[in-house]
Scaffold this motif. Sequence first.
Motif, PDB file in Angstrom:
ATOM      1  N   ALA A   1      14.780   0.225  -1.528  1.00 27.01           N
ATOM      2  CA  ALA A   1      15.258  -1.008  -0.890  1.00 27.01           C
ATOM      3  C   ALA A   1      14.201  -1.433   0.118  1.00 27.01           C
ATOM      4  N   ASP A   2      14.259  -2.720   0.461  1.00 29.54           N
ATOM      5  CA  ASP A   2      13.275  -3.306   1.375  1.00 29.54           C
ATOM      6  C   ASP A   2      13.948  -3.609   2.703  1.00 29.54           C
ATOM      7  N   LEU A   3      13.446  -2.996   3.748  1.00 32.45           N
ATOM      8  CA  LEU A   3      14.005  -3.234   5.085  1.00 32.45           C
ATOM      9  C   LEU A   3      13.968  -4.720   5.444  1.00 32.45           C
ATOM     10  N   LEU A   4      13.014  -5.450   4.892  1.00 35.33           N
ATOM     11  CA  LEU A   4      12.892  -6.870   5.226  1.00 35.33           C
ATOM     12  C   LEU A   4      13.832  -7.735   4.384  1.00 35.33           C
TER      13      LEU A   4
ATOM     14  N   GLU B   1      15.939   5.653  12.271  1.00 39.57           N
ATOM     15  CA  GLU B   1      14.685   4.955  11.959  1.00 39.57           C
ATOM     16  C   GLU B   1      13.520   5.718  12.595  1.00 39.57           C
ATOM     17  N   ILE B   2      12.625   6.236  11.744  1.00 39.92           N
ATOM     18  CA  ILE B   2      11.461   6.985  12.231  1.00 39.92           C
ATOM     19  C   ILE B   2      10.196   6.389  11.607  1.00 39.92           C
ATOM     20  N   TYR B   3       9.380   5.768  12.453  1.00 40.51           N
ATOM     21  CA  TYR B   3       8.008   5.350  12.079  1.00 40.51           C
ATOM     22  C   TYR B   3       7.930   4.275  10.988  1.00 40.51           C
TER      23      TYR B   3
ATOM     24  N   ASP C   1       3.564  13.082   6.323  1.00 41.90           N
ATOM     25  CA  ASP C   1       4.510  14.032   5.720  1.00 41.90           C
ATOM     26  C   ASP C   1       4.441  15.364   6.452  1.00 41.90           C
ATOM     27  N   ARG C   2       5.526  15.704   7.142  1.00 42.36           N
ATOM     28  CA  ARG C   2       5.549  16.925   7.965  1.00 42.36           C
ATOM     29  C   ARG C   2       6.078  18.123   7.191  1.00 42.36           C
ATOM     30  N   GLY C   3       6.670  17.882   6.032  1.00 45.15           N
ATOM     31  CA  GLY C   3       7.271  18.988   5.283  1.00 45.15           C
ATOM     32  C   GLY C   3       8.494  19.551   5.984  1.00 45.15           C
TER      33      GLY C   3
ATOM     34  N   TRP D   1       0.817  -1.224   0.000  1.00 41.88           N
ATOM     35  CA  TRP D   1       0.000   0.000   0.000  1.00 41.88           C
ATOM     36  C   TRP D   1       0.844   1.263   0.000  1.00 41.88           C
ATOM     37  N   PHE D   2       2.106   1.160   0.414  1.00 40.71           N
ATOM     38  CA  PHE D   2       2.927   2.381   0.461  1.00 40.71           C
ATOM     39  C   PHE D   2       3.113   2.950  -0.941  1.00 40.71           C
ATOM     40  N   GLU D   3       3.452   2.080  -1.894  1.00 39.09           N
ATOM     41  CA  GLU D   3       3.633   2.580  -3.267  1.00 39.09           C
ATOM     42  C   GLU D   3       2.327   3.153  -3.804  1.00 39.09           C
TER      43      GLU D   3
ATOM     44  N   VAL E   1      16.240   5.026   7.320  1.00 36.36           N
ATOM     45  CA  VAL E   1      15.342   3.901   7.025  1.00 36.36           C
ATOM     46  C   VAL E   1      13.949   4.446   6.666  1.00 36.36           C
ATOM     47  N   GLY E   2      13.298   3.854   5.683  1.00 34.79           N
ATOM     48  CA  GLY E   2      11.919   4.250   5.336  1.00 34.79           C
ATOM     49  C   GLY E   2      11.809   5.754   5.213  1.00 34.79           C
ATOM     50  N   ALA E   3      12.643   6.328   4.336  1.00 30.87           N
ATOM     51  CA  ALA E   3      12.917   7.774   4.374  1.00 30.87           C
ATOM     52  C   ALA E   3      11.779   8.633   3.860  1.00 30.87           C
TER      53      ALA E   3
ATOM     54  N   LEU F   1      -0.063   4.530  -2.165  1.00 30.49           N
ATOM     55  CA  LEU F   1      -0.349   5.821  -1.528  1.00 30.49           C
ATOM     56  C   LEU F   1       0.583   6.924  -2.053  1.00 30.49           C
ATOM     57  N   TYR F   2       1.894   6.636  -2.137  1.00 27.75           N
ATOM     58  CA  TYR F   2       2.828   7.660  -2.635  1.00 27.75           C
ATOM     59  C   TYR F   2       2.527   8.018  -4.085  1.00 27.75           C
ATOM     60  N   SER F   3       2.168   7.003  -4.862  1.00 30.53           N
ATOM     61  CA  SER F   3       1.863   7.259  -6.272  1.00 30.53           C
ATOM     62  C   SER F   3       0.622   8.158  -6.377  1.00 30.53           C
TER      63      SER F   3
ATOM     64  N   PHE G   1      16.632   5.210   2.156  1.00 25.54           N
ATOM     65  CA  PHE G   1      15.917   4.235   1.324  1.00 25.54           C
ATOM     66  C   PHE G   1      14.465   4.113   1.721  1.00 25.54           C
ATOM     67  N   ASP G   2      13.690   3.650   0.745  1.00 31.63           N
ATOM     68  CA  ASP G   2      12.269   3.410   0.977  1.00 31.63           C
ATOM     69  C   ASP G   2      11.842   2.286   0.051  1.00 31.63           C
ATOM     70  N   ILE G   3      10.821   1.555   0.462  1.00 30.98           N
ATOM     71  CA  ILE G   3      10.331   0.456  -0.374  1.00 30.98           C
ATOM     72  C   ILE G   3       9.540   0.969  -1.566  1.00 30.98           C
ATOM     73  N   SER G   4       9.082   2.208  -1.494  1.00 31.82           N
ATOM     74  CA  SER G   4       8.213   2.764  -2.530  1.00 31.82           C
ATOM     75  C   SER G   4       9.024   3.576  -3.547  1.00 31.82           C
TER      76      SER G   4
HETATM   77  C1  LIG Z   1       4.851   5.956   8.355  1.00 34.19           C
HETATM   78  S1  LIG Z   1       5.899   6.239   7.001  1.00 34.19           S
HETATM   79  C2  LIG Z   1       7.215   7.210   7.748  1.00 34.19           C
HETATM   80  C3  LIG Z   1       8.080   7.889   6.721  1.00 34.19           C
HETATM   81  C4  LIG Z   1       9.231   8.703   7.305  1.00 34.19           C
HETATM   82  N1  LIG Z   1      10.163   7.873   8.034  1.00 34.19           N
HETATM   83  C5  LIG Z   1       8.678   9.803   8.176  1.00 34.19           C
HETATM   84  O1  LIG Z   1       8.786   9.712   9.412  1.00 34.19           O
HETATM   85  O2  LIG Z   1       8.134  10.767   7.620  1.00 34.19           O
HETATM   86  C6  LIG Z   1       6.692   4.644   6.816  1.00 34.19           C
HETATM   87  C7  LIG Z   1       7.652   4.625   5.650  1.00 34.19           C
HETATM   88  O3  LIG Z   1       8.312   3.370   5.602  1.00 34.19           O
HETATM   89  C8  LIG Z   1       8.325   2.909   4.268  1.00 34.19           C
HETATM   90  N2  LIG Z   1       8.401   1.445   4.355  1.00 34.19           N
HETATM   91  C9  LIG Z   1       7.453   0.592   4.787  1.00 34.19           C
HETATM   92  N3  LIG Z   1       7.887  -0.675   4.747  1.00 34.19           N
HETATM   93  C10 LIG Z   1       9.155  -0.614   4.291  1.00 34.19           C
HETATM   94  C11 LIG Z   1      10.130  -1.604   4.022  1.00 34.19           C
HETATM   95  N4  LIG Z   1       9.877  -2.909   4.209  1.00 34.19           N
HETATM   96  N5  LIG Z   1      11.321  -1.203   3.552  1.00 34.19           N
HETATM   97  C12 LIG Z   1      11.577   0.121   3.349  1.00 34.19           C
HETATM   98  N6  LIG Z   1      10.691   1.092   3.571  1.00 34.19           N
HETATM   99  C13 LIG Z   1       9.487   0.732   4.042  1.00 34.19           C
HETATM  100  C14 LIG Z   1       7.044   3.431   3.661  1.00 34.19           C
HETATM  101  O4  LIG Z   1       7.039   3.474   2.257  1.00 34.19           O
HETATM  102  C15 LIG Z   1       6.969   4.804   4.303  1.00 34.19           C
HETATM  103  O5  LIG Z   1       7.676   5.773   3.574  1.00 34.19           O
END
Ligand SMILES: C[S@@+](CC[C@H](N)C(=O)[O-])C[C@H]1O[C@@H](n2cnc3c(N)ncnc32)[C@H](O)[C@@H]1O
Length: 227
Positions: free
Chosen positions: A118-121, A136-138, A46-48, A28-30, A73-75, A32-34, A94-97
């Motif tokens: 890239a995929d964190l998993l 790593e944030i959220y 997204d806090r800007g 769903w991340f891709e 992570v998950g940038a 939503l971003y798309s 990096f981000d999965i999307s």
């Molecule tokens: C809740 S958002 C937080 C985004 C950012 N860290 C922030 O605080 O604004 C979670 C982020 O993690 C990314 N994400 C989720 N699963 C991931 C994975 N397996 N590998 C890399 N990124 C991932 C999502 O695409 C999304 O951008």
Amino acid sequence: MTSEPVDPDLASRRLAHEALEQDDPTGWFERLYSAASEGAAVLPWDRGAAHPLLLDWVATAEPHGAGQRALVVGAGTGWDAELVADQGYDTTAFDISPSAVETAERNHPDSKATYQVADLLNPPAEWHRAFDLVVEIYTVQALPIPLQPEATAHVADFVRPGGTLVVIAAARDDNTPDSSVDGPPWPLTRAAIHAFTTPDLKLIQLERTPSPNDPTLHRWRAEYLRD
Ligand SMILES: C[S@@+](CC[C@H](N)C(=O)[O-])C[C@H]1O[C@@H](n2cnc3c(N)ncnc32)[C@H](O)[C@@H]1O
């Protein structure tokens, strides 16, 4: 027919639930971003700007990143990565999307950070213990609870000896059972924060602060150091 504005949290949760039903917890991340890049959705996180707790960490720790490598992570849209890169770190974010990566690059055309998919998993093997600073944030909390231990272990594994890990996450009381959390997100318990530690990656500071938007919600900021 009239169209009504959709609550961004509800829209993203609906996409998430559809993906979870299809056993695709990150798909769903891709989507939503798309949609957001076409103006058809809003990114609720997204806090800007960089996260205030990361800004505060930078102001207090005054890290000197010159000659050091950082990983974000998950940038997402890149604001935290930009702050990290501005401290002088050679920064990978990096981000999965793919659409998130494109959005980050569009937001920050003069960026010193490198954005990549890239995929964190399933992260690149060369990231093993490769970074002086990992942020790593959220991201872990955006994954269903059964996937969180694996994601947590990968985050911890990125930190090189002598390196620092900063984790910012929504907080959940330890006595709130997993089954009662209707994510995303699935906030982290104190035990989940401690799960980033390993025998050589020690938790050196942990704060739990109320969210400025809703004082009934709390966030963790945790700092770890690898021997
Ligand atoms: C809740 S958002 C937080 C985004 C950012 N860290 C922030 O605080 O604004 C979670 C982020 O993690 C990314 N994400 C989720 N699963 C991931 C994975 N397996 N590998 C890399 N990124 C991932 C999502 O695409 C999304 O951008």
